[in-house]
Design a protein around this motif. Structure first.
Motif, PDB file in Angstrom:
ATOM      1  N   GLY A   1      10.216  10.802  14.245  1.00 31.99           N
ATOM      2  CA  GLY A   1      11.437  10.028  14.083  1.00 31.99           C
ATOM      3  C   GLY A   1      12.239  10.554  13.168  1.00 31.99           C
ATOM      4  N   VAL A   2      13.307   9.789  12.687  1.00 32.98           N
ATOM      5  CA  VAL A   2      14.353  10.238  11.726  1.00 32.98           C
ATOM      6  C   VAL A   2      14.696   9.358  10.582  1.00 32.98           C
ATOM      7  CG1 VAL A   2      16.918  10.965  11.420  1.00 32.98           C
ATOM      8  CG2 VAL A   2      15.641  11.261  13.856  1.00 32.98           C
ATOM      9  N   LEU A   3      14.698   9.869   9.364  1.00 35.05           N
ATOM     10  CA  LEU A   3      14.872   9.200   8.224  1.00 35.05           C
ATOM     11  C   LEU A   3      16.217   9.311   7.597  1.00 35.05           C
ATOM     12  CD1 LEU A   3      11.766   9.974   5.668  1.00 35.05           C
ATOM     13  CD2 LEU A   3      12.184   7.442   6.913  1.00 35.05           C
ATOM     14  N   LYS A   4      16.840   8.151   7.415  1.00 38.60           N
ATOM     15  CA  LYS A   4      18.283   8.226   7.190  1.00 38.60           C
ATOM     16  C   LYS A   4      18.517   7.428   5.859  1.00 38.60           C
ATOM     17  CE  LYS A   4      19.288   5.541  10.737  1.00 38.60           C
ATOM     18  NZ  LYS A   4      18.079   5.465  11.516  1.00 38.60           N
ATOM     19  N   ILE A   5      19.663   7.914   4.948  1.00 39.61           N
ATOM     20  CA  ILE A   5      19.979   7.253   3.927  1.00 39.61           C
ATOM     21  C   ILE A   5      20.444   5.784   4.112  1.00 39.61           C
ATOM     22  CG2 ILE A   5      21.842   7.289   2.199  1.00 39.61           C
ATOM     23  CD1 ILE A   5      21.725  10.133   1.930  1.00 39.61           C
ATOM     24  N   GLY A   6      19.710   4.962   3.075  1.00 46.11           N
ATOM     25  CA  GLY A   6      20.119   3.343   3.311  1.00 46.11           C
ATOM     26  C   GLY A   6      18.875   2.725   4.022  1.00 46.11           C
ATOM     27  N   ASP A   7      18.022   3.558   4.754  1.00 47.97           N
ATOM     28  CA  ASP A   7      16.784   2.954   5.378  1.00 47.97           C
ATOM     29  C   ASP A   7      15.743   2.335   4.573  1.00 47.97           C
ATOM     30  OD1 ASP A   7      17.445   3.793   7.864  1.00 47.97           O
ATOM     31  OD2 ASP A   7      16.040   5.460   8.093  1.00 47.97           O
ATOM     32  N   GLU A   8      15.361   1.217   4.853  1.00 46.54           N
ATOM     33  CA  GLU A   8      14.337   0.448   4.270  1.00 46.54           C
ATOM     34  C   GLU A   8      12.917   1.035   4.674  1.00 46.54           C
ATOM     35  OE1 GLU A   8      14.611  -2.230   2.005  1.00 46.54           O
ATOM     36  OE2 GLU A   8      16.803  -2.309   2.168  1.00 46.54           O
ATOM     37  N   VAL A   9      12.202   1.325   3.568  1.00 45.75           N
ATOM     38  CA  VAL A   9      10.601   1.993   3.810  1.00 45.75           C
ATOM     39  C   VAL A   9       9.668   1.581   3.131  1.00 45.75           C
ATOM     40  CG1 VAL A   9      11.865   4.471   4.435  1.00 45.75           C
ATOM     41  CG2 VAL A   9      11.391   3.869   2.136  1.00 45.75           C
ATOM     42  N   GLU A  10       8.439   1.796   3.968  1.00 43.69           N
ATOM     43  CA  GLU A  10       7.321   1.305   3.026  1.00 43.69           C
ATOM     44  C   GLU A  10       6.400   2.232   2.895  1.00 43.69           C
ATOM     45  OE1 GLU A  10       3.531  -1.735   4.577  1.00 43.69           O
ATOM     46  OE2 GLU A  10       5.120  -1.325   5.891  1.00 43.69           O
ATOM     47  N   VAL A  11       5.663   2.387   1.909  1.00 42.38           N
ATOM     48  CA  VAL A  11       4.673   3.607   1.569  1.00 42.38           C
ATOM     49  C   VAL A  11       3.270   2.738   1.266  1.00 42.38           C
ATOM     50  CG1 VAL A  11       3.866   5.053  -0.252  1.00 42.38           C
ATOM     51  CG2 VAL A  11       6.417   4.677   0.155  1.00 42.38           C
ATOM     52  N   ARG A  12       2.405   3.516   2.475  1.00 43.64           N
ATOM     53  CA  ARG A  12       1.049   2.697   2.553  1.00 43.64           C
ATOM     54  C   ARG A  12      -0.064   4.081   1.918  1.00 43.64           C
ATOM     55  NH1 ARG A  12      -0.321  -0.951   7.292  1.00 43.64           N
ATOM     56  NH2 ARG A  12       1.046  -2.408   7.016  1.00 43.64           N
ATOM     57  N   PRO A  13      -1.118   3.805   1.139  1.00 46.38           N
ATOM     58  CA  PRO A  13      -1.560   2.472   1.000  1.00 46.38           C
ATOM     59  C   PRO A  13      -1.078   1.560  -0.228  1.00 46.38           C
ATOM     60  CG  PRO A  13      -3.446   3.933   1.008  1.00 46.38           C
ATOM     61  CD  PRO A  13      -2.086   4.729   0.898  1.00 46.38           C
ATOM     62  N   GLY A  14      -0.082   2.572  -1.020  1.00 44.65           N
ATOM     63  CA  GLY A  14       0.655   1.897  -2.086  1.00 44.65           C
ATOM     64  C   GLY A  14      -0.424   1.872  -3.486  1.00 44.65           C
ATOM     65  N   VAL A  15      -0.145   0.835  -4.167  1.00 42.41           N
ATOM     66  CA  VAL A  15      -0.717   0.703  -5.372  1.00 42.41           C
ATOM     67  C   VAL A  15      -2.259  -0.121  -5.290  1.00 42.41           C
ATOM     68  CG1 VAL A  15      -0.826  -0.442  -7.775  1.00 42.41           C
ATOM     69  CG2 VAL A  15       1.311   0.415  -6.675  1.00 42.41           C
ATOM     70  N   ILE A  16      -3.249   0.710  -5.626  1.00 42.85           N
ATOM     71  CA  ILE A  16      -4.510   0.518  -5.416  1.00 42.85           C
ATOM     72  C   ILE A  16      -5.186  -0.356  -6.786  1.00 42.85           C
ATOM     73  CG2 ILE A  16      -6.960   1.133  -4.519  1.00 42.85           C
ATOM     74  CD1 ILE A  16      -5.371   3.775  -3.319  1.00 42.85           C
ATOM     75  N   THR A  17      -5.848  -1.677  -6.342  1.00 43.12           N
ATOM     76  CA  THR A  17      -6.176  -2.111  -7.408  1.00 43.12           C
ATOM     77  C   THR A  17      -7.566  -2.617  -7.342  1.00 43.12           C
ATOM     78  OG1 THR A  17      -5.108  -4.163  -6.886  1.00 43.12           O
ATOM     79  CG2 THR A  17      -4.129  -3.038  -8.505  1.00 43.12           C
ATOM     80  N   LYS A  18      -8.400  -3.056  -8.459  1.00 45.46           N
ATOM     81  CA  LYS A  18      -9.821  -3.823  -8.085  1.00 45.46           C
ATOM     82  C   LYS A  18      -9.742  -5.169  -8.631  1.00 45.46           C
ATOM     83  CE  LYS A  18     -13.185   0.075  -7.664  1.00 45.46           C
ATOM     84  NZ  LYS A  18     -14.107   0.762  -7.932  1.00 45.46           N
ATOM     85  N   ASP A  19     -10.245  -6.151  -7.842  1.00 49.59           N
ATOM     86  CA  ASP A  19     -10.281  -7.375  -8.597  1.00 49.59           C
ATOM     87  C   ASP A  19     -11.782  -7.533  -9.341  1.00 49.59           C
ATOM     88  OD1 ASP A  19     -12.555  -7.826  -6.957  1.00 49.59           O
ATOM     89  OD2 ASP A  19     -11.313  -8.930  -5.331  1.00 49.59           O
ATOM     90  N   LEU A  20     -11.932  -8.639  -9.896  1.00 47.88           N
ATOM     91  CA  LEU A  20     -13.306  -8.759 -10.843  1.00 47.88           C
ATOM     92  C   LEU A  20     -14.553  -8.609 -10.182  1.00 47.88           C
ATOM     93  CD1 LEU A  20     -11.924 -11.825 -12.921  1.00 47.88           C
ATOM     94  CD2 LEU A  20     -11.853  -9.589 -13.672  1.00 47.88           C
ATOM     95  N   ASP A  21     -14.587  -8.815  -8.832  1.00 48.14           N
ATOM     96  CA  ASP A  21     -15.828  -8.458  -8.078  1.00 48.14           C
ATOM     97  C   ASP A  21     -15.905  -7.163  -7.616  1.00 48.14           C
ATOM     98  OD1 ASP A  21     -16.238 -11.491  -8.331  1.00 48.14           O
ATOM     99  OD2 ASP A  21     -14.914 -11.793  -6.409  1.00 48.14           O
ATOM    100  N   GLY A  22     -14.906  -6.286  -7.978  1.00 44.94           N
ATOM    101  CA  GLY A  22     -15.183  -4.768  -7.751  1.00 44.94           C
ATOM    102  C   GLY A  22     -14.534  -4.599  -6.152  1.00 44.94           C
ATOM    103  N   ARG A  23     -13.939  -5.676  -5.672  1.00 42.24           N
ATOM    104  CA  ARG A  23     -13.306  -5.345  -4.312  1.00 42.24           C
ATOM    105  C   ARG A  23     -11.962  -4.616  -4.515  1.00 42.24           C
ATOM    106  NH1 ARG A  23     -15.212 -10.748  -2.705  1.00 42.24           N
ATOM    107  NH2 ARG A  23     -13.189 -11.421  -3.533  1.00 42.24           N
ATOM    108  N   MET A  24     -11.781  -3.780  -3.424  1.00 44.55           N
ATOM    109  CA  MET A  24     -10.305  -2.864  -3.632  1.00 44.55           C
ATOM    110  C   MET A  24      -9.453  -3.778  -2.739  1.00 44.55           C
ATOM    111  SD  MET A  24     -10.716   1.081  -3.560  1.00 44.55           S
ATOM    112  CE  MET A  24     -12.071   1.942  -4.527  1.00 44.55           C
ATOM    113  N   LYS A  25      -8.086  -3.612  -3.590  1.00 42.19           N
ATOM    114  CA  LYS A  25      -6.941  -4.341  -2.853  1.00 42.19           C
ATOM    115  C   LYS A  25      -5.835  -3.273  -2.754  1.00 42.19           C
ATOM    116  CE  LYS A  25      -7.773  -9.116  -2.759  1.00 42.19           C
ATOM    117  NZ  LYS A  25      -7.516 -10.522  -3.141  1.00 42.19           N
ATOM    118  N   CYS A  26      -4.921  -3.302  -1.477  1.00 40.10           N
ATOM    119  CA  CYS A  26      -3.821  -2.313  -1.669  1.00 40.10           C
ATOM    120  C   CYS A  26      -2.562  -3.026  -1.662  1.00 40.10           C
ATOM    121  CB  CYS A  26      -3.951  -1.657  -0.440  1.00 40.10           C
ATOM    122  SG  CYS A  26      -5.343  -0.247  -0.432  1.00 40.10           S
ATOM    123  N   LEU A  27      -1.754  -2.546  -2.544  1.00 41.08           N
ATOM    124  CA  LEU A  27      -0.162  -3.441  -2.326  1.00 41.08           C
ATOM    125  C   LEU A  27       0.652  -2.253  -1.863  1.00 41.08           C
ATOM    126  CD1 LEU A  27       0.905  -6.166  -3.158  1.00 41.08           C
ATOM    127  CD2 LEU A  27       1.422  -5.098  -5.550  1.00 41.08           C
TER     128      LEU A  27
END
Length: 462
Positions: free
Chosen positions: A281-307
């Motif tokens: 593909g081609v990336l252009k200035i002004g494009d909306e983009v997503e970054v995955r997995p992103g911010v990785i956190t753990k909840d109180l039960d130790g389960r991982m979540k990705c934002l």
């Protein structure tokens, strides 16, 4: 690499007239500003990888104080170079081939005395300078994920193969890299008879490997002997990779930075920069983009979540050249609005950046079809043959897995024949069919033990 100062005149890019279906890696508006082929430099520590890159591109890839002090590459280095051929028929090979920095104009005058011909731009390449030290094998594997070809460095004043020479050859074999040029470096330090003897050792070493039949060029990177020959071989022996310009864009991140100076005012703060190679593909200035997995956190039960992170592209750079759009190949810097604290010190390495909603899924466990090497490479074991054999995978083994530019620990939860289930320490954005490299801790260092292909996996809960 000529030291001649040349003014920068590059072909302009215009987003309004961009038609991805008409672009090729050799289109003037592409090759003028960005590299379209990634070439890795691999081999044992201190065999001259960074020096070769500097001789061809004029760019010093060793940039960190810790690297200067120890005289080794620790992080992935990168440098771009343009390769030209003189159009004057009286200018004979290999001297008619020249390399200049990435911001050089597309048709400079030949700098050979008495020639006066014009140079024609043939290639714009990006070098991925990998560390050769055994403890930095994971970094080398991350670099291998974006390579189209490799320069294998072998020092002429040492016997061949050295430990990491074998390990790096195995790694590029796993990555299915077939275009290799072997450089017999430091030729100025040895007598002709010793160089010929080592040439025989190299031929014997590459027999039966992916490097069999590869050209072997004697060079001195320090003295810049035969650098023109390397340029000629890059043009003639490394085919231009087939690129996909029309799919949804996807970039794998191999470096990330916070470009703000300490003490910068709040109003002057810039967003984080992700550096990597576009796979399609081609990336252009002004494009909306997503970054995955992103911010990785753990909840109180130790389960991982990705934002996942969402942002807009504010700027695109290929070394010193600014771009309106970037295509696959070469290493690209993407300026975003992402909080710089999330990008500093390579925190985004291993993440995938691309079109919103079009990136692969995020997995927390994988089922892989694996193949193990018969013996450990790069280990000088005192226990002889027995100690260097690769032990079979067993339940509860702890391994390191490399997927694209991601390195993460994992635990083997089940093994049956050549299938294994791996529970990952951190989630990865990947897809079925992707190749992975497996490493195990041996004598306090991670050692390559095999590779595999992802069959399926468990998605992380949203």
């Amino acid at each position: 690499m000529s030291e001649t100062k040349i003014k920068s005149v590059l072909v302009a890019q215009d987003i309004k007239t961009l038609d991805p279906t008409k672009l090729t890696p050799l289109s003037p508006e592409v090759i003028s500003r960005q590299a379209t082929i990634n070439i890795g430099t691999i081999g044992h520590v201190a065999h001259g990888k960074s020096t070769v890159v500097k001789a061809i591109s004029g760019v010093q890839t060793v940039r960190f104080t810790s690297e200067f002090k120890r005289n080794i590459t620790i992080k992935l280095g990168y440098a771009n170079a343009k390769i030209y051929k003189c159009t004057n028929p009286e200018c004979h090979r290999p001297g008619c081939y020249r390399s200049f920095r990435s911001n050089t104009e597309d048709s400079p005058l030949c700098d050979r005395p008495g020639c006066g011909g014009h140079m024609q731009l043939l290639r714009h390449v990006s070098f991925v300078d990998c560390p050769g030290h055994d403890v930095l094998m994971a970094t080398m594997l991350n670099g291998a994920a974006v390579m189209d070809a490799a320069l294998l460095l072998i020092a002429g004043n040492e016997s061949c193969p050295q430990p990491q020479t074998s390990e790096h050859i195995a790694a590029i074999e796993i990555m299915n890299l077939k275009n290799i040029i072997i450089l017999q470096n430091k030729i100025d330090l040895v007598k002709e008879a010793a160089a010929k003897e080592q040439y025989g050792q190299i031929l014997k070493f590459i027999q039966g490997t992916v490097a069999e039949g590869a050209p072997i060029i004697p060079i001195s990177a320090q003295m810049k002997y035969n650098i023109e020959v390397i340029c000629e071989y890059i043009v003639k022996k490394i085919p231009i990779p087939v690129r996909d310009f029309t799919s949804d864009p996807r970039l794998i991140v191999i470096r990330s930075f916070d470009v703000n100076k300490p003490g910068a005012r709040v109003d002057d703060l810039k967003g984080g920069v992700a550096g990597g190679s576009i796979l399609k593909g081609v990336l252009k200035i002004g494009d909306e983009v997503e970054v995955r997995p992103g911010v990785i956190t753990k909840d109180l039960d130790g389960r991982m979540k990705c934002l996942p992170l969402f942002s807009r592209i504010l700027s695109l750079y290929a070394e010193e050249n600014d771009l309106q759009y970037a295509v696959p190949g070469g290493l690209i810097g993407v300026g975003t609005r992402i909080d710089p604290s999330l990008c500093r010190a390579d925190r985004l390495v291993g993440q995938v950046l691309g079109a919103v909603g079009k990136l692969p899924e995020i997995f927390i466990s994988l089922e892989v079809n694996f193949f193990l090497l018969r013996r450990l490479l790069g280990v000088k074991s005192e226990g002889g043959e027995k100690q260097s054999k690769v032990r079979k995978l067993a339940k509860d083994d702890t391994l390191m897995v490399n997927i694209g530019s991601t390195s993460t620990g994992c635990r083997v939860t089940a093994v049956k024949h050549d299938l294994a289930k791996l529970t990952l320490l951190t989630p990865v954005c990947t897809m079925e069919g992707e190749k992975i490299a497996l490493s195990r801790r041996v004598d306090k260092n991670w050692r390559l033990i095999g590779w595999g292909t992802i069959k399926k996996g468990t998605l992380i809960e949203a």
